[in-house]
Design a protein around this motif. Structure first.
Motif, short mmCIF file in Angstrom:
data_model
loop_
_atom_site.label_atom_id
_atom_site.label_comp_id
_atom_site.label_asym_id
_atom_site.label_seq_id
_atom_site.Cartn_x
_atom_site.Cartn_y
_atom_site.Cartn_z
N VAL A 13 -7.25 -0.21 -2.21
CA VAL A 13 -5.76 -0.76 -2.48
C VAL A 13 -4.84 0.57 -2.69
N GLY A 14 -5.35 1.79 -2.91
CA GLY A 14 -4.57 2.98 -2.76
C GLY A 14 -3.98 3.06 -1.31
N HIS A 15 -4.64 2.75 -0.29
CA HIS A 15 -4.26 2.77 1.14
C HIS A 15 -3.17 1.71 1.30
N HIS A 16 -3.28 0.59 0.68
CA HIS A 16 -2.26 -0.53 0.78
C HIS A 16 -0.89 0.09 0.04
N VAL A 17 -1.12 0.84 -0.96
CA VAL A 17 -0.02 1.33 -1.76
C VAL A 17 0.78 2.29 -0.73
N GLN A 18 -0.04 3.16 0.20
CA GLN A 18 0.33 4.25 1.11
C GLN A 18 1.12 3.40 2.25
N THR A 19 0.81 2.17 2.40
CA THR A 19 1.42 1.58 3.60
C THR A 19 2.77 0.90 3.21
N LEU A 20 2.67 0.41 2.01
CA LEU A 20 4.15 0.13 1.26
C LEU A 20 5.19 1.11 1.17
N PHE A 58 -15.77 5.59 2.91
CA PHE A 58 -14.68 4.71 2.66
C PHE A 58 -13.42 5.35 3.47
N GLY A 59 -12.47 4.31 3.85
CA GLY A 59 -11.56 4.86 4.58
C GLY A 59 -10.42 3.67 5.12
N ILE A 60 -9.37 4.60 5.54
CA ILE A 60 -8.32 3.56 6.26
C ILE A 60 -8.49 2.94 7.49
N ASN A 61 -8.75 1.89 7.70
CA ASN A 61 -9.01 1.33 9.16
C ASN A 61 -9.64 2.24 10.48
N PRO A 62 -11.25 2.12 9.79
CA PRO A 62 -11.94 2.95 10.79
C PRO A 62 -11.99 2.43 12.30
N LEU A 63 -11.33 1.09 12.44
CA LEU A 63 -11.10 0.69 13.77
C LEU A 63 -10.40 1.65 14.58
N LEU A 89 -7.50 11.56 0.19
CA LEU A 89 -7.51 12.43 -0.79
C LEU A 89 -6.38 11.68 -1.82
N GLN A 90 -5.18 11.58 -1.28
CA GLN A 90 -4.17 10.64 -1.95
C GLN A 90 -4.67 9.22 -2.26
N ALA A 91 -5.25 8.73 -1.57
CA ALA A 91 -5.93 7.06 -1.80
C ALA A 91 -7.04 7.35 -3.25
N ASP A 92 -7.82 8.56 -2.92
CA ASP A 92 -8.61 8.82 -4.29
C ASP A 92 -7.99 9.06 -5.43
N CYS A 93 -6.56 9.87 -5.43
CA CYS A 93 -5.69 10.06 -6.54
C CYS A 93 -5.26 8.84 -6.90
N TYR A 94 -4.80 7.73 -6.16
CA TYR A 94 -4.32 6.66 -6.56
C TYR A 94 -5.20 5.71 -7.32
#
Length: 291
Positions: free
Chosen positions: A171-178, A46-51, A206-211
Motif C-alpha cells: 500500500v505504501g507503493h500505492h501512496v508513492q504512485t498517488l 517485496f516490491g513494486i511491480n517486479p514485472l 525504503l520509503q515504502a517501508d517507512c510508509y
C-alpha cells in the motif's frame, strides 16, 4: 494482533478460482525460469511491480495490458485469512485517508487482488513466485496468500503483524504512485546506469517501508491492537528480507551495488522511523545522504 471485530475493506477482489492466462508472456516475450529467479534476487521479496524488472531482463518494452475476465467477487465470509487481509487493508484506508485529508488531498483507495498461480494485470501476467507486488498501471496490490506460508517456513518471518507489514508495504507503493514519486523514479530509470537504477529502487523501497511504519503508528493509536511481540515480528520480517540477507542465502556473498531494496539494517531503520514518527516528512529517503 487483535484484528478480529474491526472493519473489513470492500476493496478486496477474490480471483483465486480464475485462470491466470497470458501464458507467462510479458511485452510479447516468454519468461523463462532463469529470468524469474534473477528478478527475485534483484527485487528481493517485496516490491513494486517486479514485472518491470522481468521486462527489462527479457529485453522487452512496456508490459502488455491484460484485462481481467468477468466481474470480481468478494472473498467468502468464512475465509479467515481473507478476513485478516481485508481488515488490514481497511485500516490502511482509514490511516491514509486521514493523512491525505490533513494535507488537503483526497486518498484514492487501491484494490487488493487475491490470486493463485498467475493473474493478468495492467503490468502483464503476475506470478505467485514473484511474491506480493503492486501494479501502478491499475493501482492494485496483488497477493497470493500462499506467500504467508513462505514467510513463516522459508524466510523465518512468522506472525500476523509480519503479514500486515507486507500488505502495508505494498500500500505504501500505492501512496508513492498517488504522490507522483513512482512516476519520477520510473522516468529516470532509462537515463541512468544500472547501478544508479538500483540505488533509486533502494530509496523507493525504503520509503515504502517507512510508509508501512507510518500506518503501524496511526493504526495503533486508533485501535491499540498491537503488543511488543507484534512490533518485533514486523521488524524481524524487515530484517529477513534485506538485500544482504537474501543475497547471502541465495548466492553465499553480498553485492551492495546490486541492492534494490536496501540492507536488513536499512529496512529495519526506515520501518522503525515511520513507526516512531508517524510522519510522511520523516520518510524522505530521496533527500538524505545516509540511508
Amino acid at each position: 494482533m487483535k484484528w478480529e471485530g474491526n472493519r473489513e475493506s470492500s476493496n478486496v477482489e477474490d480471483r483465486r478460482g480464475e485462470g491466470g492466462g497470458g501464458g507467462g508472456m510479458i511485452g510479447g516475450r516468454s519468461i523463462g525460469i532463469g529470468t524469474v529467479v534473477i528478478a527475485l534476487i534483484g527485487w528481493g521479496v517485496f516490491g513494486i511491480n517486479p514485472l518491470t524488472t522481468i521486462g527489462m531482463l527479457s529485453g522487452g518494452g512496456q508490459p502488455q495490458v491484460q484485462q481481467q475476465q468477468g466481474p470480481a467477487k468478494a472473498p467468502p465470509g468464512d475465509d479467515q485469512q481473507a478476513r485478516f487481509v481485508s481488515t488490514v487493508l481497511a485500516s490502511t484506508e482509514d490511516v491514509w485517508t486521514q493523512i491525505f485529508r490533513q494535507g488537503g488531498a483526497q486518498y484514492r483507495e487501491p484494490k487488493l487482488v487475491l490470486f493463485r498461480g498467475a493473474v493478468p494485470t495492467a503490468c502483464g501476467t503476475g506470478q505467485s513466485a514473484m511474491g506480493p507486488f503492486y501494479c501502478p498501471g491499475d493501482q492494485k496490490v496483488y497477493l497470493d496468500m500462499g506467500f504467508f506460508d513462505t514467510m513463516s517456513r522459508q524466510l523465518g518471518a512468522p506472525g500476523e503483524f509480519a503479514r500486515a507489514y507486507v500488505i502495508a508495504h505494498e500500500v505504501g507503493h500505492h501512496v508513492q504512485t498517488l504522490l507522483g514519486t513512482t512516476a519520477k523514479v520510473d522516468n529516470m530509470r532509462g537515463r541512468v546506469s544500472q547501478r544508479d537504477q538500483n540505488a533509486l529502487s533502494v530509496r523507493l523501497e525504503l520509503q515504502a517501508d517507512c510508509y508501512a511504519g507510518i500506518w503501524a503508528n496511526h493504526s495503533q493509536q486508533a485501535k491499540n491492537w498491537l503488543d511488543q511481540s507484534d512490533i518485533e515480528s514486523a521488524i524481524n520480517a524487515a530484517q529477513q528480507i534485506g538485500d544482504d540477507t537474501l543475497q547471502r542465502q541465495q548466492t553465499g556473498s553480498v553485492r551492495p551495488d546490486a541492492f534494490t531494496h536496501g540492507s536488513s539494517a536499512q529496512r529495519v531503520r526506515w520501518f522503525s522511523t515511520g513507526l516512531k514518527t508517524g510522519s510522511v516528512q520523516s520518510c524522505d529517503t530521496f533527500n538524505t545522504q545516509s540511508l
